[in-house]
Design a protein around this motif. Structure first.
Motif, PDB file in Angstrom:
ATOM      1  N   GLU A  63       0.825  -1.202   0.000  1.00  0.00           N
ATOM      2  CA  GLU A  63       0.000   0.000   0.000  1.00  0.00           C
ATOM      3  C   GLU A  63       0.863   1.258   0.000  1.00  0.00           C
ATOM      4  OE1 GLU A  63      -2.599  -0.338   3.332  1.00  0.00           O
ATOM      5  OE2 GLU A  63      -3.856  -1.890   2.409  1.00  0.00           O
ATOM      6  N   ALA A  64       1.989   1.232   0.723  1.00  0.00           N
ATOM      7  CA  ALA A  64       2.888   2.386   0.741  1.00  0.00           C
ATOM      8  C   ALA A  64       3.470   2.629  -0.647  1.00  0.00           C
ATOM      9  CB  ALA A  64       4.006   2.161   1.759  1.00  0.00           C
ATOM     10  N   ALA A  65       3.825   1.550  -1.365  1.00  0.00           N
ATOM     11  CA  ALA A  65       4.363   1.688  -2.717  1.00  0.00           C
ATOM     12  C   ALA A  65       3.316   2.263  -3.666  1.00  0.00           C
ATOM     13  CB  ALA A  65       4.850   0.334  -3.223  1.00  0.00           C
ATOM     14  N   LEU A  66       2.060   1.828  -3.527  1.00  0.00           N
ATOM     15  CA  LEU A  66       0.996   2.345  -4.384  1.00  0.00           C
ATOM     16  C   LEU A  66       0.727   3.822  -4.096  1.00  0.00           C
ATOM     17  CD1 LEU A  66      -1.565  -0.613  -4.374  1.00  0.00           C
ATOM     18  CD2 LEU A  66      -0.226   0.211  -6.310  1.00  0.00           C
ATOM     19  N   LEU A  67       0.776   4.217  -2.822  1.00  0.00           N
ATOM     20  CA  LEU A  67       0.577   5.623  -2.476  1.00  0.00           C
ATOM     21  C   LEU A  67       1.680   6.493  -3.054  1.00  0.00           C
ATOM     22  CD1 LEU A  67      -0.575   5.294   1.252  1.00  0.00           C
ATOM     23  CD2 LEU A  67      -1.958   6.078  -0.670  1.00  0.00           C
ATOM     24  N   ASN A  68       2.924   5.983  -3.010  1.00  0.00           N
ATOM     25  CA  ASN A  68       4.041   6.720  -3.589  1.00  0.00           C
ATOM     26  C   ASN A  68       3.848   6.885  -5.098  1.00  0.00           C
ATOM     27  OD1 ASN A  68       6.656   7.978  -3.436  1.00  0.00           O
ATOM     28  ND2 ASN A  68       7.520   6.149  -4.356  1.00  0.00           N
ATOM     29  N   GLN A  69       3.326   5.855  -5.727  1.00  0.00           N
ATOM     30  CA  GLN A  69       3.075   5.897  -7.163  1.00  0.00           C
ATOM     31  C   GLN A  69       1.984   6.907  -7.486  1.00  0.00           C
ATOM     32  OE1 GLN A  69       2.479   1.993  -8.899  1.00  0.00           O
ATOM     33  NE2 GLN A  69       1.149   2.836 -10.461  1.00  0.00           N
ATOM     34  N   GLU A  70       0.914   6.924  -6.699  1.00  0.00           N
ATOM     35  CA  GLU A  70      -0.180   7.864  -6.936  1.00  0.00           C
ATOM     36  C   GLU A  70       0.257   9.301  -6.662  1.00  0.00           C
ATOM     37  OE1 GLU A  70      -3.434   6.626  -4.539  1.00  0.00           O
ATOM     38  OE2 GLU A  70      -3.668   4.688  -5.548  1.00  0.00           O
ATOM     39  N   ASP A  71       1.034   9.517  -5.605  1.00  0.00           N
ATOM     40  CA  ASP A  71       1.463  10.868  -5.248  1.00  0.00           C
ATOM     41  C   ASP A  71       2.486  11.435  -6.220  1.00  0.00           C
ATOM     42  OD1 ASP A  71      -0.224  10.751  -3.128  1.00  0.00           O
ATOM     43  OD2 ASP A  71       1.312  10.503  -1.589  1.00  0.00           O
ATOM     44  N   ALA A  72       3.058  10.583  -7.068  1.00  0.00           N
ATOM     45  CA  ALA A  72       4.016  11.057  -8.062  1.00  0.00           C
ATOM     46  C   ALA A  72       3.383  12.050  -9.032  1.00  0.00           C
ATOM     47  CB  ALA A  72       4.602   9.875  -8.833  1.00  0.00           C
ATOM     48  N   LEU A 109       1.590  14.528  -8.102  1.00  0.00           N
ATOM     49  CA  LEU A 109       1.526  15.823  -7.433  1.00  0.00           C
ATOM     50  C   LEU A 109       2.836  16.577  -7.595  1.00  0.00           C
ATOM     51  CD1 LEU A 109      -0.140  14.617  -4.103  1.00  0.00           C
ATOM     52  CD2 LEU A 109      -1.294  15.526  -6.130  1.00  0.00           C
ATOM     53  N   SER A 110       2.795  17.883  -7.351  1.00  0.00           N
ATOM     54  CA  SER A 110       4.015  18.684  -7.408  1.00  0.00           C
ATOM     55  C   SER A 110       4.907  18.344  -6.222  1.00  0.00           C
ATOM     56  CB  SER A 110       3.664  20.174  -7.375  1.00  0.00           C
ATOM     57  OG  SER A 110       3.120  20.521  -6.119  1.00  0.00           O
ATOM     58  N   LEU A 111       6.218  18.605  -6.353  1.00  0.00           N
ATOM     59  CA  LEU A 111       7.152  18.311  -5.265  1.00  0.00           C
ATOM     60  C   LEU A 111       6.852  19.143  -4.024  1.00  0.00           C
ATOM     61  CD1 LEU A 111      10.645  17.871  -6.951  1.00  0.00           C
ATOM     62  CD2 LEU A 111       9.135  16.130  -6.013  1.00  0.00           C
ATOM     63  N   ASP A 112       6.295  20.346  -4.205  1.00  0.00           N
ATOM     64  CA  ASP A 112       5.992  21.210  -3.067  1.00  0.00           C
ATOM     65  C   ASP A 112       4.942  20.606  -2.145  1.00  0.00           C
ATOM     66  OD1 ASP A 112       7.799  23.053  -3.995  1.00  0.00           O
ATOM     67  OD2 ASP A 112       6.299  24.242  -5.072  1.00  0.00           O
ATOM     68  N   SER A 113       4.155  19.688  -2.662  1.00  0.00           N
ATOM     69  CA  SER A 113       3.103  19.069  -1.851  1.00  0.00           C
ATOM     70  C   SER A 113       3.486  17.672  -1.385  1.00  0.00           C
ATOM     71  CB  SER A 113       1.794  19.002  -2.653  1.00  0.00           C
ATOM     72  OG  SER A 113       1.977  18.268  -3.848  1.00  0.00           O
ATOM     73  N   ARG A 114       4.778  17.306  -1.572  1.00  0.00           N
ATOM     74  CA  ARG A 114       5.265  16.004  -1.126  1.00  0.00           C
ATOM     75  C   ARG A 114       6.437  16.181  -0.164  1.00  0.00           C
ATOM     76  NH1 ARG A 114       6.747  12.448  -6.109  1.00  0.00           N
ATOM     77  NH2 ARG A 114       6.883  14.340  -7.364  1.00  0.00           N
ATOM     78  N   GLU A 115       6.718  15.151   0.615  1.00  0.00           N
ATOM     79  CA  GLU A 115       7.780  15.201   1.610  1.00  0.00           C
ATOM     80  C   GLU A 115       8.572  13.899   1.607  1.00  0.00           C
ATOM     81  OE1 GLU A 115       8.216  15.865   6.483  1.00  0.00           O
ATOM     82  OE2 GLU A 115       6.259  15.853   5.508  1.00  0.00           O
ATOM     83  N   HIS A 116       9.904  13.997   1.733  1.00  0.00           N
ATOM     84  CA  HIS A 116      10.736  12.794   1.849  1.00  0.00           C
ATOM     85  C   HIS A 116      10.352  12.044   3.127  1.00  0.00           C
ATOM     86  CE1 HIS A 116      13.635  13.232  -1.399  1.00  0.00           C
ATOM     87  NE2 HIS A 116      13.750  14.514  -1.113  1.00  0.00           N
ATOM     88  N   ILE A 117      10.034  10.775   2.988  1.00  0.00           N
ATOM     89  CA  ILE A 117       9.674   9.939   4.138  1.00  0.00           C
ATOM     90  C   ILE A 117      10.422   8.608   4.035  1.00  0.00           C
ATOM     91  CG2 ILE A 117       7.814   8.550   5.164  1.00  0.00           C
ATOM     92  CD1 ILE A 117       7.616  11.397   6.019  1.00  0.00           C
ATOM     93  N   GLY A 118      10.987   8.156   5.139  1.00  0.00           N
ATOM     94  CA  GLY A 118      11.604   6.835   5.193  1.00  0.00           C
ATOM     95  C   GLY A 118      10.744   5.906   6.027  1.00  0.00           C
ATOM     96  N   LEU A 119      10.489   4.725   5.528  1.00  0.00           N
ATOM     97  CA  LEU A 119       9.690   3.736   6.246  1.00  0.00           C
ATOM     98  C   LEU A 119      10.492   2.453   6.345  1.00  0.00           C
ATOM     99  CD1 LEU A 119       6.997   2.668   7.455  1.00  0.00           C
ATOM    100  CD2 LEU A 119       6.323   2.078   5.108  1.00  0.00           C
ATOM    101  N   LEU A 120      10.786   2.024   7.561  1.00  0.00           N
ATOM    102  CA  LEU A 120      11.548   0.795   7.782  1.00  0.00           C
ATOM    103  C   LEU A 120      10.629  -0.255   8.398  1.00  0.00           C
ATOM    104  CD1 LEU A 120      14.255  -0.770   7.927  1.00  0.00           C
ATOM    105  CD2 LEU A 120      14.594   0.242  10.192  1.00  0.00           C
ATOM    106  N   VAL A 121      10.483  -1.377   7.721  1.00  0.00           N
ATOM    107  CA  VAL A 121       9.668  -2.486   8.215  1.00  0.00           C
ATOM    108  C   VAL A 121      10.582  -3.694   8.365  1.00  0.00           C
ATOM    109  CG1 VAL A 121       7.695  -3.986   7.769  1.00  0.00           C
ATOM    110  CG2 VAL A 121       7.626  -1.600   7.052  1.00  0.00           C
TER     111      VAL A 121
END
Length: 243
Positions: free
Chosen positions: A205-214, A216-228
């Protein structure tokens, strides 16, 4: 590859990610395991049957079709040599990460100390690595699958262990959008399999959200690290006290 074969292949990958076997599918659908194997081997899925299997892994039919379309002919793993080339060149690795998140060419050179000429050269190298297809006007088509995995104990995994994860965990995790939680326990095999399925679902789901948010403009996105992470483990000082 035909569309139904691609859908079948994608569905198999999603099932493997959640450690769901043909036997478990058969139990859920009140069918024999032999019939489930036959359906997958002959790709003889009805829409109703596909939807039933999708329900087991908590995705919709439209999600399955979207993932299958995105993964068609996409790269799921590099060679040892390709991984080594990535980690040995910081700027190449940086641009690879940027294109993985669908950054436009102009945004890459605006945010980082990379000249226009350098960025063109680096994109050309990624094209040669088959990670992107370079298009006119410095645009590109991403060829990396959402389920991309590095080689076990290969250059990328070693780099992640020595550089990325150590820096990531060194944070205090006190800022906004930060979260850290450690849980240990003593679980049965069936409970461990349930946890694994849920963790695999989260990463999907995190990968799909990253794909969908691509989109959007960079100004509306934020670098996030997720470790599982999960593994059989006991604190060494506890283990030393075992009889």
């Amino acid at each position: 590859m035909s569309q139904i074969k691609q859908i079948s292949s994608t569905l198999k990958k999603l099932l493997r990610q959640q450690n769901i076997t043909y036997k478990e599918i058969a139990r859920h659908l009140s069918m024999s395991e032999a019939n489930i194997k036959r359906i997958f081997s002959t790709h003889s899925f009805s829409l109703e049957r596909l939807e039933e299997i999708c329900n087991i892994i908590n995705i919709s039919l439209s999600d399955l079709f979207l993932i299958a379309q995105k993964q068609q002919d996409q790269l799921t793993q590099l060679t040892i040599e390709q991984e080594q080339e990535l980690v040995s060149d910081t700027k190449l690795f940086l641009v690879a990460v940027c294109v993985r998140d669908a950054w436009p060419f102009q945004e890459i050179i605006r945010h980082y100390q990379i000249t226009e000429f350098e960025c063109i050269r680096l994109l050309a190298r990624l094209d040669k690595l088959k990670m992107i297809q370079l298009l006119p006007n410095n645009e590109y088509k991403l060829l990396i699958a959402q389920d991309f995995r590095w080689i076990p104990d290969g250059p990328l995994e070693q780099y992640m262990a020595s550089e990325v994860i150590s820096q990531f965990m060194a944070s205090g995790f006190n800022s906004e959008h930060s979260f850290r939680f450690y849980l240990r326990g003593t679980y049965s095999r069936s409970s461990i399999e349930i946890i694994q399925r849920k963790l695999n679902q989260l990463t999907k789901e995190a990968a799909l959200l990253n794909q969908e948010d691509a989109k959007l403009s960079l100004d509306s996105r934020e670098h996030i690290g997720l470790l599982v992470a999960m593994r059989p483990w006991e604190l060494s000082r506890f283990a030393q006290l075992r009889k």
